[in-house]
Design a protein around this motif. Structure first.
Motif, PDB file in Angstrom:
ATOM      1  N   UNK A   1      -0.170  17.326 -15.069  1.00 65.59           N
ATOM      2  CA  UNK A   1       1.230  17.229 -15.530  1.00 65.59           C
ATOM      3  C   UNK A   1       1.621  16.163 -14.409  1.00 65.59           C
ATOM      4  N   UNK A   2       2.460  15.139 -14.860  1.00 61.26           N
ATOM      5  CA  UNK A   2       3.111  14.139 -14.159  1.00 61.26           C
ATOM      6  C   UNK A   2       3.967  14.657 -13.313  1.00 61.26           C
ATOM      7  N   UNK A   3       4.018  14.550 -12.098  1.00 56.18           N
ATOM      8  CA  UNK A   3       5.110  14.814 -10.853  1.00 56.18           C
ATOM      9  C   UNK A   3       5.780  13.703 -10.732  1.00 56.18           C
ATOM     10  N   UNK A   4       6.933  13.612 -11.044  1.00 51.58           N
ATOM     11  CA  UNK A   4       7.941  12.374 -10.836  1.00 51.58           C
ATOM     12  C   UNK A   4       8.159  12.451  -9.358  1.00 51.58           C
ATOM     13  N   UNK A   5       7.542  11.437  -8.553  1.00 47.51           N
ATOM     14  CA  UNK A   5       7.849  11.209  -7.148  1.00 47.51           C
ATOM     15  C   UNK A   5       8.604  10.080  -6.947  1.00 47.51           C
ATOM     16  N   UNK A   6       9.541   9.978  -6.086  1.00 42.16           N
ATOM     17  CA  UNK A   6      10.325   8.712  -5.715  1.00 42.16           C
ATOM     18  C   UNK A   6       9.807   8.324  -4.247  1.00 42.16           C
ATOM     19  N   UNK A   7       9.635   7.098  -4.095  1.00 46.52           N
ATOM     20  CA  UNK A   7       9.468   6.394  -2.530  1.00 46.52           C
ATOM     21  C   UNK A   7      10.163   5.020  -2.649  1.00 46.52           C
ATOM     22  N   UNK A   8       9.735   4.539  -1.274  1.00 44.73           N
ATOM     23  CA  UNK A   8      10.264   3.351  -0.977  1.00 44.73           C
ATOM     24  C   UNK A   8       9.385   2.339  -0.205  1.00 44.73           C
ATOM     25  N   UNK A   9       9.760   1.011  -0.150  1.00 46.42           N
ATOM     26  CA  UNK A   9       8.920   0.028   0.511  1.00 46.42           C
ATOM     27  C   UNK A   9       9.053   0.579   2.161  1.00 46.42           C
ATOM     28  N   UNK A  10       7.763   0.694   2.773  1.00 46.25           N
ATOM     29  CA  UNK A  10       7.689   0.915   4.171  1.00 46.25           C
ATOM     30  C   UNK A  10       6.258   0.533   4.577  1.00 46.25           C
ATOM     31  N   UNK A  11       6.175  -0.768   4.393  1.00 46.32           N
ATOM     32  CA  UNK A  11       4.745  -1.293   4.949  1.00 46.32           C
ATOM     33  C   UNK A  11       4.380  -1.167   6.359  1.00 46.32           C
ATOM     34  N   UNK A  12       3.171  -0.652   6.442  1.00 48.99           N
ATOM     35  CA  UNK A  12       1.934  -0.683   5.582  1.00 48.99           C
ATOM     36  C   UNK A  12       1.488   0.615   5.060  1.00 48.99           C
ATOM     37  N   UNK A  13       2.561   1.644   5.351  1.00 49.76           N
ATOM     38  CA  UNK A  13       2.439   2.909   4.882  1.00 49.76           C
ATOM     39  C   UNK A  13       2.657   3.210   3.194  1.00 49.76           C
ATOM     40  N   UNK A  14       3.527   2.547   2.810  1.00 50.50           N
ATOM     41  CA  UNK A  14       3.810   2.655   1.297  1.00 50.50           C
ATOM     42  C   UNK A  14       4.349   1.180   0.904  1.00 50.50           C
ATOM     43  N   UNK A  15       3.701   0.820  -0.360  1.00 51.96           N
ATOM     44  CA  UNK A  15       4.322  -0.450  -0.818  1.00 51.96           C
ATOM     45  C   UNK A  15       3.868  -0.608  -2.358  1.00 51.96           C
ATOM     46  N   UNK A  16       4.814  -1.289  -3.017  1.00 53.61           N
ATOM     47  CA  UNK A  16       4.186  -1.618  -4.348  1.00 53.61           C
ATOM     48  C   UNK A  16       3.075  -2.491  -4.736  1.00 53.61           C
ATOM     49  N   UNK A  17       2.846  -3.522  -3.738  1.00 49.79           N
ATOM     50  CA  UNK A  17       1.846  -4.435  -3.805  1.00 49.79           C
ATOM     51  C   UNK A  17       0.758  -4.141  -2.700  1.00 49.79           C
ATOM     52  N   UNK A  18       0.696  -2.823  -2.195  1.00 49.30           N
ATOM     53  CA  UNK A  18      -0.476  -2.591  -1.177  1.00 49.30           C
ATOM     54  C   UNK A  18      -1.526  -2.039  -1.960  1.00 49.30           C
ATOM     55  N   UNK A  19      -2.780  -1.778  -1.566  1.00 55.02           N
ATOM     56  CA  UNK A  19      -4.032  -1.259  -1.858  1.00 55.02           C
ATOM     57  C   UNK A  19      -3.665   0.246  -2.029  1.00 55.02           C
ATOM     58  N   UNK A  20      -3.879   0.913  -3.176  1.00 64.14           N
ATOM     59  CA  UNK A  20      -3.393   2.350  -3.461  1.00 64.14           C
ATOM     60  C   UNK A  20      -1.967   2.726  -3.168  1.00 64.14           C
ATOM     61  N   UNK A  21      -1.071   1.701  -3.021  1.00 64.92           N
ATOM     62  CA  UNK A  21       0.167   1.761  -2.868  1.00 64.92           C
ATOM     63  C   UNK A  21       0.471   2.156  -1.452  1.00 64.92           C
ATOM     64  N   UNK A  22      -0.707   1.997  -0.531  1.00 61.36           N
ATOM     65  CA  UNK A  22      -0.257   2.268   0.667  1.00 61.36           C
ATOM     66  C   UNK A  22      -0.919   3.423   1.408  1.00 61.36           C
ATOM     67  N   UNK A  23      -1.264   3.578   2.513  1.00 66.96           N
ATOM     68  CA  UNK A  23      -1.969   4.890   3.241  1.00 66.96           C
ATOM     69  C   UNK A  23      -1.596   6.180   2.676  1.00 66.96           C
ATOM     70  N   UNK A  24      -0.221   6.367   3.228  1.00 65.35           N
ATOM     71  CA  UNK A  24       0.739   7.331   2.832  1.00 65.35           C
ATOM     72  C   UNK A  24       0.453   7.629   1.290  1.00 65.35           C
ATOM     73  N   UNK A  25       0.891   6.799   0.439  1.00 61.47           N
ATOM     74  CA  UNK A  25       0.605   7.210  -0.871  1.00 61.47           C
ATOM     75  C   UNK A  25      -0.529   7.646  -1.281  1.00 61.47           C
ATOM     76  N   UNK A  26      -1.676   6.942  -0.744  1.00 62.06           N
ATOM     77  CA  UNK A  26      -3.110   7.485  -1.001  1.00 62.06           C
ATOM     78  C   UNK A  26      -3.233   9.115  -0.725  1.00 62.06           C
TER      79      UNK A  26
END
Length: 687
Positions: A27-52
């Motif tokens: 089931x898809x869990x709707x998760x909100x986040x924001x750009x916080x490079x290099x931990x989270x980012x829409x253009x980062x590998x795997x959306x960033x380390x924290x996203x992974x």
């Protein structure tokens, strides 16, 4: 069994498969986040380390993360209101515990006060009456209250805060070091070297995945998430994720002199890492610590280390671009007094010149390369094709179309599609050059909307979308090398250094059917093939300069090449740096393509690089401090074209405007500029 019973049995079997698939589906869990490079980012590998990490900890639950990006305050508010199921990276706030269920801590960041360099001692710092900028919704009041006497100003993102700081509209920003450095690297290179952290103000901030209490399964899912998170920590998998993103720190020294080395995850560098054990045996007081990273991440981490702070590396793997620009800033240790047996004059002239500043080499070449066209002779023969002696991009299109056979698992062409100034832009720059283009004219006006760039990006798009592998925007040098070596590509335009892998039967399934031609031309061959060298340098911040210089001299010496040949064969030696390598009969026998590569490298010149005159040096890059930010953004625009999100015209217009803005800010074209909240560039989406 009757036909009717057979159909009934088949129906029951299919129903059971469908039911099984339904049970196993997440089931898809709707998760909100924001750009916080290099931990989270829409253009980062795997959306960033924290996203992974968040996605990995959800793998053993019935849910998968459906991550969407918002402004920081908006992301948190959506979770509070129950409009999304969870938000991260959330900082624990006791006042919100009635609205949110916080997971266990995900090792987060250290934030501190960033200011313009003033020369004022940190010990005399007072915060009374000072203004501090923070991102709205990112830092809870319990943390900001620690800075008593200061006034806080909340803004939508860190881009705005950095610009306010530079305009003296703030005294400090409360921000993470990596986040600030990455923003400067990607968007504000003019700020590099002008800012510093007040170390005494550093605070540790843990992250959490915060579940909305409106989500019916919040408590139970938080417990499952915590169990999986702790397993990631105990197994060391979390540390591996941080390492792959370049965010793990070196361990403390224990007695020995520890040379800390940052290098790229290429085959040649991995060989160097293995052979360094022999060097360490002969130098028992030396110990190595290695950070071996993806090419894009390596470049980002090296520059961000130098952008703010004292740096932690003793040896860095850099290229011709960094050697040309970092030496001017005093970031690299000049290299002199090399031992006689190093044979400095043996280095190929074009390679040596690309690493020289103010009469001294600033890095030593580990391997050199140009770009070439690899192709499969068996596929060409089957299609009745012959490779032109100097192919054009029209030829390449015709060839790729003829041999494209995805049903058989073979794609007509593979090219770098992964965004990055050293990935897709390396190729696109040479394509633009071939069509008569350039980055800037002699007045430093960007030329990205010219006909040459339009033709280059259009042909690039046509080749990859029609005759390339699936999802080309996720494939860079390493991924395409693997594809070609596995027999999946008919043509590949990329680095000459890959020849050692592709022509070796131990590493390539097509070693007997691969051939090489020059990089394609269009209306000109000037600048149609790049010149690059991965080199070893010692940053000026190193505390072990003599030891680091001795090591890089060993790793780039003629003796090292002989050592690699002895251990792995002549086909595996680092190419493209020394005349003596190409004069070796053993090397020529193992690498019959080597005379052609030597000719290509010798003919590539970064100082006569485009058909119209250009004010910059460099072939696949412009040797100016702003280029990493420029190349990164243009590379992202090109990736959007491949994904079908923008037309060629839209992408190049957006790129032109970005580059114009960067050049104005860097005073290539001084112009009045007003910093406002609305004009700050951001990848964030306020949904």
């Amino acid at each position: 069994m009757s036909k009717r019973l057979q159909l009934l049995a088949l129906s029951l079997f299919l129903l059971s498969l469908a039911t099984l698939g339904h049970v196993q589906a997440k089931t898809a869990l709707k998760v909100a986040t924001y750009e916080l490079h290099p931990y989270v980012g829409s253009q980062l590998e795997q959306l960033g380390a924290t996203s992974e990490i968040v996605s990995a900890a959800l793998q053993q639950t019935p849910y998968s993360a459906d991550i969407s990006f918002y402004k920081a305050a908006r992301a948190k508010e959506l979770a509070i209101q129950g409009l999304v199921d969870a938000v991260f990276p959330a900082v624990y706030d006791a006042e919100l515990s009635s609205k949110l269920v916080y997971s266990d801590a995900i090792p987060g960041i250290k934030v501190g006060l960033l200011r313009k360099k003033t020369g004022q001692p940190h010990s005399s710092l007072t915060l009374v009456g000072k203004s501090i900028g923070i991102v709205r919704g990112a830092i809870p009041p319990v943390i900001s209250k620690r800075f008593t006497g200061a006034t806080f100003h909340e803004k939508a993102n860190n881009q705005i805060l950095l610009k306010m700081l530079m305009a003296d509209r703030l005294d400090f920003i409360l921000i993470n070091k990596f986040t600030a450095a990455d923003l400067m690297v990607d968007q504000y290179p003019e700020m590099i070297g002008q800012l510093e952290f007040v170390e005494s103000t550093t605070l540790s901030v843990d992250f959490h995945l915060a579940f909305s209490r409106s989500f019916a399964n919040a408590e139970n899912l938080a417990a499952q998430f915590n169990r999986n998170l702790n397993q990631l920590i105990a197994s060391g998998d979390m540390q591996k994720i941080y390492y792959q993103h370049g965010l793990s720190l070196f361990t403390a020294s224990k007695g020995k002199q520890v040379l800390r080395v940052a290098t790229v995850a290429n085959n040649e560098m991995l060989t160097m890492q293995k052979l360094a054990n022999l060097y360490q045996f002969e130098h028992p007081n030396i110990q190595f610590e290695w950070h071996v990273l993806d090419e894009n991440i390596l470049r980002r981490r090296l520059l961000s280390e130098l952008a703010i702070g004292k740096g932690q590396y003793d040896v860095m793997t850099i290229g011709a671009y960094e050697a040309a620009t970092w030496a001017k800033r005093g970031w690299l240790t000049p290299i002199a007094n090399l031992p006689d047996d190093y044979l400095e004059n043996d280095i190929i002239t074009s390679i040596r010149d690309s690493l020289t500043f103010d009469g001294h080499m600033t890095a030593l070449p580990f391997y050199g390369e140009t770009s070439v066209t690899y192709y499969r002779t068996d596929l060409f023969a089957t299609a009745g094709l012959s490779m032109a002696s100097h192919p054009s991009y029209d030829d390449i299109l015709r060839y790729a179309k003829a041999i494209h056979n995805p049903q058989a698992g073979t794609y007509g062409i593979c090219l770098r599609g992964k965004p990055g100034w050293g990935e897709n832009i390396a190729l696109l720059s040479t394509m633009a050059n071939a069509y008569g283009g350039q980055w800037f004219d002699m007045q430093w006006q960007p030329q990205l909307t010219t006909e040459a760039w339009q033709k280059a990006l259009s042909r690039y798009h046509e080749l990859l979308v029609n005759y390339g592998p699936p999802i080309p925007e996720e494939k860079g040098y390493k991924q395409n090398l693997q594809l070609f070596a596995a027999g999946k590509c008919g043509i590949w335009i990329d680095a000459s250094v890959a020849a050692g892998t592709l022509f070796s039967p131990t590493t390539s399934t097509v070693s007997n059917s691969v051939a090489m031609a020059p990089a394609p031309k269009a209306i000109t061959s000037k600048g149609s093939s790049w010149l690059w060298t991965w080199s070893l340098a010692v940053p000026s911040s190193s505390k072990l300069k003599p030891e680091a210089l001795e090591f890089i001299a060993w790793a780039t010496s003629p003796a090292y090449i002989q050592l690699v040949a002895q251990m792995s064969g002549w086909i595996a030696v680092p190419p493209g740096t020394r005349h003596s390598t190409y004069a070796s009969e053993k090397y020529r026998a193992a690498a019959p393509f080597s005379p052609d590569i030597l000719e290509y490298i010798e003919n590539a010149t970064p100082f006569d690089n485009t058909l119209p005159p250009s004010p910059y040096s460099g072939i696949q890059f412009a040797a100016i401090a702003e280029f990493p930010a420029i190349g990164t953004q243009v590379g992202l625009q090109a990736a959007q074209v491949l994904r079908g999100e923008k037309t060629v015209e839209q992408a190049l217009l957006a790129a032109q405007r970005f580059v114009q803005a960067k050049m104005r800010l860097a005073n290539y074209h001084p112009q009045d500029h007003q910093d406002t909240e609305t004009d700050a560039p951001s990848n964030e989406q306020d949904k």
